[in-house]
Design a protein around this motif. Structure first.
Motif, mmCIF file in Angstrom:
data_model
loop_
_atom_site.group_PDB
_atom_site.id
_atom_site.type_symbol
_atom_site.label_atom_id
_atom_site.label_comp_id
_atom_site.label_asym_id
_atom_site.label_seq_id
_atom_site.Cartn_x
_atom_site.Cartn_y
_atom_site.Cartn_z
ATOM 1 N N LYS A 147 -5.788 4.657 0.282
ATOM 2 C CA LYS A 147 -6.748 3.758 -0.340
ATOM 3 C C LYS A 147 -7.958 4.497 -0.920
ATOM 4 C CE LYS A 147 -4.625 -0.138 0.724
ATOM 5 N NZ LYS A 147 -4.098 -1.063 -0.314
ATOM 6 N N THR A 148 -8.453 5.517 -0.217
ATOM 7 C CA THR A 148 -9.603 6.247 -0.747
ATOM 8 C C THR A 148 -9.225 6.999 -2.019
ATOM 9 O OG1 THR A 148 -9.175 8.107 0.775
ATOM 10 C CG2 THR A 148 -10.840 6.484 1.442
ATOM 11 N N ASN A 149 -8.015 7.533 -2.067
ATOM 12 C CA ASN A 149 -7.566 8.205 -3.299
ATOM 13 C C ASN A 149 -7.551 7.227 -4.470
ATOM 14 O OD1 ASN A 149 -7.236 10.767 -2.237
ATOM 15 N ND2 ASN A 149 -5.103 10.449 -1.686
ATOM 16 N N GLU A 150 -7.047 6.019 -4.223
ATOM 17 C CA GLU A 150 -7.006 5.013 -5.276
ATOM 18 C C GLU A 150 -8.412 4.620 -5.718
ATOM 19 O OE1 GLU A 150 -5.164 0.532 -6.117
ATOM 20 O OE2 GLU A 150 -4.705 1.570 -4.232
ATOM 21 N N LEU A 151 -9.304 4.416 -4.758
ATOM 22 C CA LEU A 151 -10.679 4.045 -5.085
ATOM 23 C C LEU A 151 -11.390 5.146 -5.872
ATOM 24 C CD1 LEU A 151 -11.627 2.388 -1.696
ATOM 25 C CD2 LEU A 151 -11.804 1.238 -3.910
ATOM 26 N N LEU A 152 -11.233 6.384 -5.434
ATOM 27 C CA LEU A 152 -11.883 7.498 -6.118
ATOM 28 C C LEU A 152 -11.365 7.651 -7.540
ATOM 29 C CD1 LEU A 152 -11.938 10.059 -3.170
ATOM 30 C CD2 LEU A 152 -13.950 8.978 -4.218
ATOM 31 N N GLN A 153 -10.073 7.463 -7.730
ATOM 32 C CA GLN A 153 -9.498 7.548 -9.070
ATOM 33 C C GLN A 153 -10.055 6.478 -9.994
ATOM 34 O OE1 GLN A 153 -5.229 7.459 -8.558
ATOM 35 N NE2 GLN A 153 -5.177 9.467 -7.551
ATOM 36 N N LYS A 154 -10.401 5.329 -9.428
ATOM 37 C CA LYS A 154 -10.959 4.243 -10.231
ATOM 38 C C LYS A 154 -12.456 4.404 -10.460
ATOM 39 C CE LYS A 154 -7.532 0.687 -9.082
ATOM 40 N NZ LYS A 154 -7.149 0.335 -10.459
ATOM 41 N N GLY A 155 -13.072 5.367 -9.772
ATOM 42 C CA GLY A 155 -14.495 5.617 -9.971
ATOM 43 C C GLY A 155 -15.407 5.028 -8.923
ATOM 44 N N VAL A 156 -14.843 4.600 -7.780
ATOM 45 C CA VAL A 156 -15.676 4.138 -6.661
ATOM 46 C C VAL A 156 -16.074 5.379 -5.875
ATOM 47 C CG1 VAL A 156 -15.821 2.677 -4.618
ATOM 48 C CG2 VAL A 156 -14.447 1.942 -6.586
ATOM 49 N N ASN A 157 -17.331 5.758 -5.944
ATOM 50 C CA ASN A 157 -17.774 7.034 -5.387
ATOM 51 C C ASN A 157 -18.340 6.950 -3.978
ATOM 52 O OD1 ASN A 157 -17.158 8.558 -7.755
ATOM 53 N ND2 ASN A 157 -18.973 7.689 -8.718
ATOM 54 N N ASP A 158 -18.819 5.773 -3.588
ATOM 55 C CA ASP A 158 -19.382 5.609 -2.247
ATOM 56 C C ASP A 158 -18.461 4.711 -1.434
ATOM 57 O OD1 ASP A 158 -22.140 6.907 -2.029
ATOM 58 O OD2 ASP A 158 -22.270 5.870 -3.946
ATOM 59 N N ILE A 159 -17.748 5.306 -0.506
ATOM 60 C CA ILE A 159 -16.773 4.589 0.311
ATOM 61 C C ILE A 159 -17.176 4.724 1.775
ATOM 62 C CG2 ILE A 159 -14.341 4.372 0.955
ATOM 63 C CD1 ILE A 159 -13.704 5.876 -1.701
ATOM 64 N N ILE A 160 -17.219 3.605 2.470
ATOM 65 C CA ILE A 160 -17.498 3.557 3.905
ATOM 66 C C ILE A 160 -16.222 3.088 4.586
ATOM 67 C CG2 ILE A 160 -18.903 2.447 5.699
ATOM 68 C CD1 ILE A 160 -20.971 1.931 3.336
ATOM 69 N N LEU A 161 -15.828 3.754 5.647
ATOM 70 C CA LEU A 161 -14.575 3.437 6.321
ATOM 71 C C LEU A 161 -14.807 2.617 7.585
ATOM 72 C CD1 LEU A 161 -12.682 6.854 6.034
ATOM 73 C CD2 LEU A 161 -12.681 4.912 4.443
ATOM 74 N N ASP A 162 -13.997 1.567 7.742
ATOM 75 C CA ASP A 162 -14.036 0.682 8.904
ATOM 76 C C ASP A 162 -12.628 0.634 9.490
ATOM 77 O OD1 ASP A 162 -14.030 -1.430 10.698
ATOM 78 O OD2 ASP A 162 -15.003 -2.862 9.345
ATOM 79 N N PRO A 163 -12.420 1.144 10.710
ATOM 80 C CA PRO A 163 -11.073 1.174 11.296
ATOM 81 C C PRO A 163 -10.466 -0.196 11.579
ATOM 82 C CG PRO A 163 -12.541 2.698 12.432
ATOM 83 C CD PRO A 163 -13.398 1.840 11.564
ATOM 84 N N GLY A 164 -11.266 -1.256 11.536
ATOM 85 C CA GLY A 164 -10.716 -2.598 11.653
ATOM 86 C C GLY A 164 -10.476 -3.085 13.069
ATOM 87 N N PHE A 165 -11.459 -2.885 13.938
ATOM 88 C CA PHE A 165 -11.355 -3.436 15.291
ATOM 89 C C PHE A 165 -11.233 -4.957 15.217
ATOM 90 C CE2 PHE A 165 -13.345 0.653 16.091
ATOM 91 C CZ PHE A 165 -12.703 1.079 17.248
ATOM 92 N N GLY A 166 -10.323 -5.519 16.019
ATOM 93 C CA GLY A 166 -10.169 -6.962 16.078
ATOM 94 C C GLY A 166 -9.175 -7.536 15.095
ATOM 95 N N PHE A 167 -8.545 -6.694 14.302
ATOM 96 C CA PHE A 167 -7.607 -7.174 13.293
ATOM 97 C C PHE A 167 -6.214 -6.595 13.517
ATOM 98 C CE2 PHE A 167 -11.694 -7.960 11.421
ATOM 99 C CZ PHE A 167 -11.519 -9.122 10.679
ATOM 100 N N GLY A 168 -5.344 -7.368 14.188
ATOM 101 C CA GLY A 168 -3.940 -7.020 14.303
ATOM 102 C C GLY A 168 -3.640 -5.789 15.124
ATOM 103 N N LYS A 169 -4.461 -5.524 16.127
ATOM 104 C CA LYS A 169 -4.250 -4.333 16.951
ATOM 105 C C LYS A 169 -4.256 -4.723 18.422
ATOM 106 C CE LYS A 169 -6.587 -1.557 13.426
ATOM 107 N NZ LYS A 169 -6.933 -2.657 12.499
ATOM 108 N N THR A 170 -3.479 -4.019 19.223
ATOM 109 C CA THR A 170 -3.428 -4.301 20.657
ATOM 110 C C THR A 170 -4.702 -3.801 21.335
ATOM 111 O OG1 THR A 170 -2.396 -2.191 21.227
ATOM 112 C CG2 THR A 170 -0.907 -4.004 20.628
ATOM 113 N N VAL A 171 -4.955 -4.313 22.521
ATOM 114 C CA VAL A 171 -6.107 -3.849 23.305
ATOM 115 C C VAL A 171 -6.003 -2.345 23.539
ATOM 116 C CG1 VAL A 171 -7.237 -3.964 25.564
ATOM 117 C CG2 VAL A 171 -6.514 -6.077 24.422
ATOM 118 N N GLU A 172 -4.803 -1.898 23.888
ATOM 119 C CA GLU A 172 -4.601 -0.471 24.188
ATOM 120 C C GLU A 172 -4.895 0.390 22.962
ATOM 121 O OE1 GLU A 172 -2.627 -3.024 26.990
ATOM 122 O OE2 GLU A 172 -2.368 -2.892 24.801
ATOM 123 N N ASP A 173 -4.423 -0.043 21.812
ATOM 124 C CA ASP A 173 -4.673 0.731 20.600
ATOM 125 C C ASP A 173 -6.161 0.758 20.253
ATOM 126 O OD1 ASP A 173 -2.184 1.724 20.057
ATOM 127 O OD2 ASP A 173 -1.648 0.217 18.564
#
Length: 288
Positions: free
Chosen positions: A189-215
């Motif tokens: 996704k970051t490669n796609e965003l950078l290619q389109k010219g989105v230069n400031d990207i913040i990453l969110d691992p997505g706690f609470g969305f489709g992941k087990t407690v252990e993960d």
């Protein structure tokens, strides 16, 4: 409307690494010291504060409280993304937002505003009202125009890891290696965003969305491996069920446990904490 003057090229002072700053409408925001993003839900059905701030007067008062308590970013959410939440169209989101963005900007010009939406049209509306950051929980997957719109605005874009469709957003998937899976997704996704010219990207691992407690507990332990040391990390664990359910507590009764986890992720380089309880998170950062 978008204009040529707002398609800024991003450059960083030599003392700041790229993952230590973001450019918000020409305002360089230093992330060397972690920042707090305060949650402002305009929804009647969010899981822990639904209906509290879904009119402009109460929303403005809460925005003021978030800023006084130590938030530098206000994250406006017109649509709940909890399991079984009401699904809104972009038009309905825009109607719900109303004039709140411009009112906050008028009352609190120092505040940074992020808009929590997966719709490109809502982003366009928010941009013209004065938002500073796009917070898209879908990673561009729920609206194919999102990445192009983010590129047009030149705003920082929060990229979250999530399942590929709205319908499967909360389906629990047990990954062989959750950290490897998330980094594969971020790389693509970051490669796609950078290619389109989105230069400031913040990453969110997505706690609470489709992941087990252990993960999710593994993700907490391995925050340092996310981001490739190129992009700032946002961590959003506030009132999440992977914390309170195993403890037999409620979402409103896990502040102590949440702050301990906040310290853990801050030690691993997290730059933004997205929280409901701003005063408590501010104290954690001060003591960090």
């Amino acid at each position: 409307m978008l204009s040529d003057s707002q398609t800024l090229q991003h450059s960083y002072p030599p003392t700041l690494k790229p993952n230590h700053s973001i450019n918000c409408n020409g305002r360089l925001v230093d992330l060397t010291a972690p920042k707090i993003m305060g949650i402002l839900n305009l929804t009647p059905d969010s899981f822990s504060d639904g209906g509290k701030f879904n009119n402009e007067k109460s929303a403005l008062l809460h925005a003021e409280k978030l800023l006084k308590d130590g938030a530098e970013i206000i994250d406006i959410g017109p649509q709940s993304t909890r399991p079984n939440a009401e699904f809104l169209s972009s038009d309905e989101e825009i109607k719900r937002i109303g004039t709140l963005i411009s009112q906050i900007k008028k009352e609190f010009p120092e505040a940074l505003i992020s808009l929590d939406t997966f719709y490109a049209e809502t982003v366009k509306f928010g941009f013209n009202e004065g938002i500073d950051i796009i917070n898209d929980i879908s990673g561009g997957q729920y609206d194919k125009k999102m990445f192009d719109t983010a590129a047009e605005t030149k705003l920082p874009y929060i990229l979250m890891h999530v399942n590929p469709s709205y319908e499967t957003m909360h389906d629990k998937i047990k990954f062989e290696d959750i950290t490897l899976e998330i980094n594969r997704y971020f790389s693509e996704k970051t490669n796609e965003l950078l290619q389109k010219g989105v230069n400031d990207i913040i990453l969110d691992p997505g706690f609470g969305f489709g992941k087990t407690v252990e993960d999710q507990m593994k993700m907490i332990d391995e925050v340092k491996y996310f981001g490739f040391e190129k992009f700032p990390l946002l961590i959003g664990i506030s009132r999440k069920s992977f914390i309170y359910k195993p403890l037999g507590k409620s979402a409103l009764d896990i502040n102590e446990e949440t702050q301990k986890l906040h310290i853990k992720v801050l030690k691993q380089g997290a730059k933004i904490l997205r929280v409901h309880d701003v005063a408590e998170a501010s104290q954690t950062i001060r003591n960090f």
